[in-house]
Design an enzyme around this catalytic site. Structure first.
Site, PDB file in Angstrom:
ATOM      1  N   SER A  73      28.731  43.130  20.570  1.00 57.04           N
ATOM      2  CA  SER A  73      28.371  42.817  21.950  1.00 57.04           C
ATOM      3  C   SER A  73      28.881  41.415  22.273  1.00 57.04           C
ATOM      4  CB  SER A  73      26.857  42.912  22.136  1.00 57.04           C
ATOM      5  OG  SER A  73      26.539  42.706  23.507  1.00 57.04           O
ATOM      6  N   GLU A  74      29.458  41.254  23.466  1.00 61.81           N
ATOM      7  CA  GLU A  74      30.122  39.996  23.828  1.00 61.81           C
ATOM      8  C   GLU A  74      29.221  38.771  23.686  1.00 61.81           C
ATOM      9  OE1 GLU A  74      30.320  42.996  25.437  1.00 61.81           O
ATOM     10  OE2 GLU A  74      31.364  42.614  27.330  1.00 61.81           O
ATOM     11  N   ASN A  75      27.927  38.961  23.884  1.00 63.86           N
ATOM     12  CA  ASN A  75      27.023  37.819  23.828  1.00 63.86           C
ATOM     13  C   ASN A  75      26.668  37.407  22.410  1.00 63.86           C
ATOM     14  OD1 ASN A  75      25.723  40.384  24.046  1.00 63.86           O
ATOM     15  ND2 ASN A  75      23.754  39.358  24.273  1.00 63.86           N
TER      16      ASN A  75
END
Lengths: 241, 225, 241, 225
Positions: free
Chosen positions: B48-50
């Site tokens: 996930s990008e975060n």
């Protein structure tokens, strides 16, 4: 003796002046320094430029700062969300400037500022409208655009543990932009869930070394922006929430 | 009669193409449900990008942690073997080509694999790009999950994108509710189409010239709840 | 199922071919993958390009690899040391090529390769002979030189803990170049002191996420290059030491 | 009679200029002993290029850890509050201007603050730059610790460096065995000189024109073992 701890939120943000460029940690509703942001509303500097992945949600934190009329420009990757009505309205009415930066480029520009890098090349945005007017480089047959570092006057960051030297850890995915934002501001102001004794954070587990941190204030039970938004609570300044 | 796949069935079909041990980023929205249809025995690491690797499914309500959300801001879990890292590291991972597969939605995909999925270019829209451009350019392989046509019946697979592009020549395969189409150097090649749909019918619903009339197979999916 | 663990050192390095560019972790005598390096000598590929901060010490590890005649080029920041006689002799005799890169630029070039950055600007080397022939940029009144990413075919890295997904931790300052080298090679080969169960490394404490790692071999009691150098022990290939 | 400072006394004098709370990198060799003379009550955080903040003194032989060495490859310790990080982060810290003070040795310092400390330019030398250029350019303030003249009596403070430069205009202050000299925009200004040494004598031992004849004070150091 080094002691970066500060007693009050008000004192922590007291140096922030009109026109400041401020990095604000957080992604969605995780890792937002909501209490520091509210203290900033009370302090009241104007014409701020804010950098965050988003542009605030509901009527708390960043959105409340916008709603208070203190912000003239947002630099972010994704202002639009299901609860971003404050930003959306201001943007449509021309009351706030917007610089949209792809999320990875935003992160790398912040990191570059902290690491003394005077620009870097990325393939991101090649072939898109966001690459217009940017310098190019061909490297190994691929096209890259030049991006500048993104320096700031202040960073407001939420951490989990902190010590008096300013060493920080972060909780789960609330880490997000915190560590890089700490490096890229002249003055980094942190709210930590708990201030621990020097040495309590093992040196292999420090995520942000204290060298990047100027002020730390303890906020033991940080409010959840998500819960406030769900309950449609507004931050009205002064005493709370 | 032409069978049309449900979103879950499109997700199921797409999931079959994700090999054991892949590092996968699922775009916000429809692509997220692909995680529910990974074949048994395949171990996939979701990114996930975060700043998460080893992301697990949505938690029970009582176990929700608001410090543990995905890029779509929904609560998730972390599996044994997972890791957290900051945003510059997370996008270095993407930009540096370490993500094997990214599944994205699309407004349009062109015959050359150009992707338009971030903006309809409308004058009133609040421009919001997020991580779409980084993912489109950085992932080793971009799989697009989409309805074959818009609700109005417009083409989504087109000769040239009319919406603002996210990235050029980035799409590997498009999984739609009626076909699986690989983007080759020569153009879109139909790999599979649903039973009851002729190649000509498929072509008539597609805005770019399709290849693969000889070789294409049947798109078979199970009945899903 | 993902299982990156490999039984033997020999198998771990078996893919490395003539002409490969190899990143080798370590700084001085901390964090060197000595056992992997010795296995590489036994494997015997030639015309290698090695990247390390230094250029080997004594007659073990990197120095033994040089001495075995397998290396045609070194890229490093500081080849000269009190025990670098193998490199010094080869260099003076013109038997090895040397590219000297300032330490911070070396680290940043490796990181750039791993992060998909197609070049970056640094002030380091401005005004010096090492900036000759490099592209320049003026940013905010300061001069910067352009540096390229440094990609590699392989990385040999020493870690402390590892799991079957390839997640890694490092011990104290042995971390040095390890985390960035893992990101910049097509194939990353790791020797870890201990392979632990998946989940034993808390997700906040993972330093290198497994996505960057291809092969992990357990070396429970890694030898100390410092002790070997002090005792003037030579690596002679095959069975040891 | 001219008093000449020992290395320890130069280190002591230099240490007086390091303020409480400073983040300091001590160059390899002679600068390392500065750590021994920090005035009581000042808390200094020492940085080492190989990824350490909060570096402590050399350990007892029995406590030596070879995974815990400084940039000079010597065993050190880590203090409570210390941190480890990788090399790119460590040099980001340096290059990004986060280190307050760096203490370096020098072959030559010019009147404009150019520093030459990495190579004598000899044809036989194995070129080895290490972190010298990063530190010279990145630290907020570079303090040079050196003998005033070479063993042969040659100038080390010169109008223009003849050795290859490490960085241009980077030096803030030079502490030598006979003087403390600040590099100003106008040139080198003598802040202090040892008793018994006239300004003219100091000038005659210096290869660049010195300022500060009116204002300079006495360089006083304690007797050290």
């Amino acid at each position: 003796m080094i002691d970066k701890t500060i007693e009050t939120l008000a004192e922590a943000v007291s140096l922030i002046k009109d026109g400041a460029v401020i990095l604000v940690s957080g992604f969605g509703e995780s890792g937002n320094p909501t209490e520091l942001t509210h203290a900033l509303i009370d302090h009241g500097p104007r014409e701020l430029t804010l950098v965050n992945n988003n542009a605030g949600n509901g009527h708390v934190g960043l959105a409340a700062l916008l709603e208070a009329g203190l912000v003239s420009k947002m630099i972010c990757s994704y202002p639009r969300s299901s609860h971003s009505e404050v930003f959306n309205t201001m943007y449509r009415e021309g009351r706030i400037e917007l610089e949209v930066v792809p999320q990875g480029t935003l992160a790398e520009r912040i990191r570059a500022a902290g690491a003394g890098i005077g620009g870097f090349y990325t393939r991101t945005t090649i072939g898109t409208s966001l690459a217009e007017g940017k310098e190019r480089r061909i490297y190994r047959g691929e096209e890259f655009v030049l991006e500048d570092p993104l320096h700031a006057d202040f960073a407001l960051v939420k951490a989990d543990l902190a010590d008096r030297w300013g060493n920080l850890t972060y909780r789960m995915a609330a880490r997000n932009f915190g560590p890089i934002m700490c490096t890229a501001a002249n003055t980094t102001i942190v709210q930590a869930r708990k201030i621990v004794d020097l040495g309590d954070i093992p040196p292999e587990q420090v995520v942000t070394p204290g060298i990047y941190v100027d002020r730390v204030v303890e906020v033991t039970n940080p409010i959840s922006e998500r819960e406030m938004i769900a309950k449609d609570i507004r931050y009205i300044g002064g005493e709370g929430p | 009669m032409t069978e049309i796949l449900s979103r879950e069935q499109v997700a199921w079909r797409l999931a079959q193409d994700i090999g054991d041990g892949s590092y996968v980023n699922l775009g916000i929205g429809m692509p997220e449900i692909v995680a529910n249809y990974i074949p048994d025995g395949r171990e996939i690491v979701f990114h996930s990008e975060n700043g998460i690797l080893g992301m697990g499914p949505e938690p029970a309500a009582i176990e929700i942690e608001y410090d543990l959300i995905n890029a779509g801001k929904k609560p998730v879990t972390i599996l044994p073997g997972g890791a957290f890292f900051h945003h510059a590291d997370s996008f270095g991972m993407i930009r540096g080509g370490h993500i094997d597969i990214c599944v994205l939605g699309a407004f349009q995909v062109s015959a050359k694999g150009d992707l338009a999925n971030w903006s309809t270019g409308g004058p009133d829209a609040v421009p919001s790009v997020g991580g779409a451009m980084d993912l489109a350019l950085g992932a080793q392989r971009v799989l697009v999950m989409t309805d074959h046509n818009t609700k109005n019946g417009d083409f989504k697979i087109v000769e040239e994108c009319t919406y603002p592009p996210t990235g050029l020549g980035v799409v590997g395969t498009v999984c739609t509710d009626i076909a699986v189409i690989d983007i080759s150097a020569d153009g879109p090649v139909v790999r599979e189409k649903v039973s009851g749909l002729s190649f000509d019918d498929l072509q008539s619903r597609t805005g770019a010239r399709l290849l693969g009339v000889e070789s294409c197979g049947e798109l078979k999916v199970p009945v899903l709840d």
